[in-house]
Design a protein around this motif. Sequence first.
Motif, PDB file in Angstrom:
ATOM      1  N   GLY A   4       0.772  -1.232   0.000  1.00 28.58           N
ATOM      2  CA  GLY A   4       0.000   0.000   0.000  1.00 28.58           C
ATOM      3  C   GLY A   4       0.801   1.278   0.000  1.00 28.58           C
ATOM      4  N   ASP A   5       2.091   1.226  -0.353  1.00 30.74           N
ATOM      5  CA  ASP A   5       2.901   2.453  -0.350  1.00 30.74           C
ATOM      6  C   ASP A   5       2.802   3.231  -1.659  1.00 30.74           C
ATOM      7  OD1 ASP A   5       4.365   1.000  -2.143  1.00 30.74           O
ATOM      8  OD2 ASP A   5       6.227   0.984  -0.985  1.00 30.74           O
ATOM      9  N   GLY A   6       1.890   2.810  -2.538  1.00 29.56           N
ATOM     10  CA  GLY A   6       1.682   3.530  -3.791  1.00 29.56           C
ATOM     11  C   GLY A   6       2.461   2.991  -4.970  1.00 29.56           C
ATOM     12  N   SER A   7       3.260   1.953  -4.773  1.00 30.85           N
ATOM     13  CA  SER A   7       4.036   1.384  -5.875  1.00 30.85           C
ATOM     14  C   SER A   7       3.101   0.678  -6.855  1.00 30.85           C
ATOM     15  CB  SER A   7       5.067   0.391  -5.342  1.00 30.85           C
ATOM     16  OG  SER A   7       5.993   1.038  -4.498  1.00 30.85           O
ATOM     17  N   LYS A   8       3.306   0.919  -8.133  1.00 28.54           N
ATOM     18  CA  LYS A   8       2.453   0.295  -9.141  1.00 28.54           C
ATOM     19  C   LYS A   8       3.164   0.262 -10.483  1.00 28.54           C
ATOM     20  CE  LYS A   8       0.097   4.688 -10.020  1.00 28.54           C
ATOM     21  NZ  LYS A   8      -1.196   5.412  -9.999  1.00 28.54           N
ATOM     22  N   ILE A   9       2.706  -0.649 -11.326  1.00 28.99           N
ATOM     23  CA  ILE A   9       3.168  -0.751 -12.705  1.00 28.99           C
ATOM     24  C   ILE A   9       1.926  -0.857 -13.585  1.00 28.99           C
ATOM     25  CG2 ILE A   9       4.516  -2.048 -14.391  1.00 28.99           C
ATOM     26  CD1 ILE A   9       6.068  -3.280 -12.118  1.00 28.99           C
ATOM     27  N   THR A  10       1.907  -0.142 -14.694  1.00 27.43           N
ATOM     28  CA  THR A  10       0.823  -0.270 -15.661  1.00 27.43           C
ATOM     29  C   THR A  10       1.379  -0.818 -16.966  1.00 27.43           C
ATOM     30  OG1 THR A  10      -0.375   1.591 -14.691  1.00 27.43           O
ATOM     31  CG2 THR A  10      -1.026   0.901 -16.897  1.00 27.43           C
ATOM     32  N   MET A  11       0.846  -1.963 -17.386  1.00 31.17           N
ATOM     33  CA  MET A  11       1.207  -2.550 -18.670  1.00 31.17           C
ATOM     34  C   MET A  11       0.068  -2.306 -19.648  1.00 31.17           C
ATOM     35  SD  MET A  11       2.181  -4.672 -15.947  1.00 31.17           S
ATOM     36  CE  MET A  11       1.410  -6.279 -16.092  1.00 31.17           C
ATOM     37  N   PHE A  12       0.410  -1.962 -20.870  1.00 33.89           N
ATOM     38  CA  PHE A  12      -0.596  -1.699 -21.886  1.00 33.89           C
ATOM     39  C   PHE A  12      -0.604  -2.802 -22.932  1.00 33.89           C
ATOM     40  CE2 PHE A  12       0.262   2.419 -20.050  1.00 33.89           C
ATOM     41  CZ  PHE A  12      -0.986   3.011 -19.992  1.00 33.89           C
ATOM     42  N   TRP A  13      -1.741  -2.941 -23.599  1.00 36.13           N
ATOM     43  CA  TRP A  13      -1.823  -3.838 -24.748  1.00 36.13           C
ATOM     44  C   TRP A  13      -2.674  -3.188 -25.827  1.00 36.13           C
ATOM     45  CZ3 TRP A  13      -6.901  -5.212 -25.518  1.00 36.13           C
ATOM     46  CH2 TRP A  13      -7.747  -5.200 -24.398  1.00 36.13           C
ATOM     47  N   THR A  14      -2.365  -3.518 -27.066  1.00 37.41           N
ATOM     48  CA  THR A  14      -3.054  -2.931 -28.207  1.00 37.41           C
ATOM     49  C   THR A  14      -3.523  -4.036 -29.146  1.00 37.41           C
ATOM     50  OG1 THR A  14      -1.038  -2.716 -29.539  1.00 37.41           O
ATOM     51  CG2 THR A  14      -1.580  -0.887 -28.073  1.00 37.41           C
ATOM     52  N   ALA A  15      -4.553  -3.731 -29.926  1.00 37.13           N
ATOM     53  CA  ALA A  15      -5.071  -4.674 -30.916  1.00 37.13           C
ATOM     54  C   ALA A  15      -5.853  -3.903 -31.970  1.00 37.13           C
ATOM     55  CB  ALA A  15      -5.970  -5.720 -30.261  1.00 37.13           C
ATOM     56  N   ILE A  16      -6.022  -4.514 -33.125  1.00 32.69           N
ATOM     57  CA  ILE A  16      -6.885  -3.989 -34.181  1.00 32.69           C
ATOM     58  C   ILE A  16      -7.896  -5.086 -34.489  1.00 32.69           C
ATOM     59  CG2 ILE A  16      -7.018  -3.099 -36.528  1.00 32.69           C
ATOM     60  CD1 ILE A  16      -4.094  -2.230 -36.242  1.00 32.69           C
ATOM     61  N   VAL A  17      -9.148  -4.864 -34.105  1.00 31.65           N
ATOM     62  CA  VAL A  17     -10.170  -5.910 -34.165  1.00 31.65           C
ATOM     63  C   VAL A  17     -11.005  -5.782 -35.438  1.00 31.65           C
ATOM     64  CG1 VAL A  17     -12.144  -6.945 -32.990  1.00 31.65           C
ATOM     65  CG2 VAL A  17     -10.271  -5.949 -31.645  1.00 31.65           C
ATOM     66  N   GLY A  18     -11.105  -6.886 -36.181  1.00 32.43           N
ATOM     67  CA  GLY A  18     -11.985  -6.936 -37.342  1.00 32.43           C
ATOM     68  C   GLY A  18     -11.491  -6.203 -38.568  1.00 32.43           C
ATOM     69  N   GLN A  19     -10.286  -5.673 -38.526  1.00 28.34           N
ATOM     70  CA  GLN A  19      -9.705  -4.991 -39.678  1.00 28.34           C
ATOM     71  C   GLN A  19      -8.366  -5.641 -40.006  1.00 28.34           C
ATOM     72  OE1 GLN A  19      -9.478  -0.867 -38.489  1.00 28.34           O
ATOM     73  NE2 GLN A  19     -11.626  -0.477 -38.968  1.00 28.34           N
ATOM     74  N   TRP A  20      -8.058  -5.736 -41.289  1.00 26.04           N
ATOM     75  CA  TRP A  20      -6.853  -6.432 -41.723  1.00 26.04           C
ATOM     76  C   TRP A  20      -5.991  -5.465 -42.521  1.00 26.04           C
ATOM     77  CZ3 TRP A  20      -6.827 -10.668 -38.998  1.00 26.04           C
ATOM     78  CH2 TRP A  20      -8.057 -11.215 -38.605  1.00 26.04           C
ATOM     79  N   LEU A  21      -4.937  -4.985 -41.873  1.00 27.34           N
ATOM     80  CA  LEU A  21      -4.064  -4.003 -42.505  1.00 27.34           C
ATOM     81  C   LEU A  21      -3.407  -4.579 -43.754  1.00 27.34           C
ATOM     82  CD1 LEU A  21      -2.344  -2.420 -39.375  1.00 27.34           C
ATOM     83  CD2 LEU A  21      -4.347  -1.612 -40.618  1.00 27.34           C
ATOM     84  N   TYR A  22      -3.251  -3.738 -44.759  1.00 26.59           N
ATOM     85  CA  TYR A  22      -2.659  -4.110 -46.045  1.00 26.59           C
ATOM     86  C   TYR A  22      -3.439  -5.242 -46.727  1.00 26.59           C
ATOM     87  CZ  TYR A  22       1.253  -1.747 -43.726  1.00 26.59           C
ATOM     88  OH  TYR A  22       2.037  -0.855 -43.038  1.00 26.59           O
ATOM     89  N   LYS A  23      -4.680  -5.495 -46.259  1.00 26.79           N
ATOM     90  CA  LYS A  23      -5.538  -6.569 -46.784  1.00 26.79           C
ATOM     91  C   LYS A  23      -4.928  -7.956 -46.589  1.00 26.79           C
ATOM     92  CE  LYS A  23      -7.808  -3.720 -50.317  1.00 26.79           C
ATOM     93  NZ  LYS A  23      -8.130  -3.595 -51.759  1.00 26.79           N
TER      94      LYS A  23
END
Length: 240
Positions: A118-137
Amino acid sequence: MRFRYCVHVVMFVLLLFVTPLVTAAEFAGNKSLVVDELVYDFGCVGMDFEIVHFYKLTNTDQKAVKIDSVKTLCECSRVRLADSVLAPGDTTTIRLEFDTRDYYGGVQKGVRVFYGKGDGSKITMFWTAIVGQWLYKVKPEPISLFFLPGQTSKKSTFLNTDLESIEIIDVEALDDLITVQPVKTKAETGKAVELVITTREDIKPGTYHTNFRVSFDVGEDAAENSLPLRITIPAKIVRY
């Protein structure tokens, strides 16, 4: 043409600027826990699937560290912590499960880890995605795999319809339930790359969900994005 790639550019901006901000803000002071990657990119994935990624956390301190809680930053995901108390040098995993059902297009979410009594220490991990779309076809065929009892091997192809060439540069399986073997790694316009996915022989009766991520070099077409094309393929295995 630039419109087609705008989502990919947004992901690139997130990867560039979120990571240093999180590192500066949340690693200042207590640096007991170190994560293997602050931002994970699922890449393109189909709609209405559940995909998984494991984050690894290591205790680099000289004393034990207790993880107080792990929280997701959206209702679309769940997390499971393997171990909450880490001795010096120990590593634990956080299993992230993301349901793509209610999403379309670019998604950026996060997971926050609180520790240090409870001393305030934290880590935030992010994640990304592209749903239902296909880049460059570049769309996988099929977009997911289903292994019925008795089925041990399936093929996955990626047709290159528009680009001068695409080439597989990395394949990452979630776990050892499947082995992913590239058969044809490079494809010119109108051709397809190909992989063979094989299930482990000693899987016990039950229903299993896993996935794998394929990263592509798309040559000069990716110059403005500076990121490889990534695609995640879910797989379901049923054994009696």
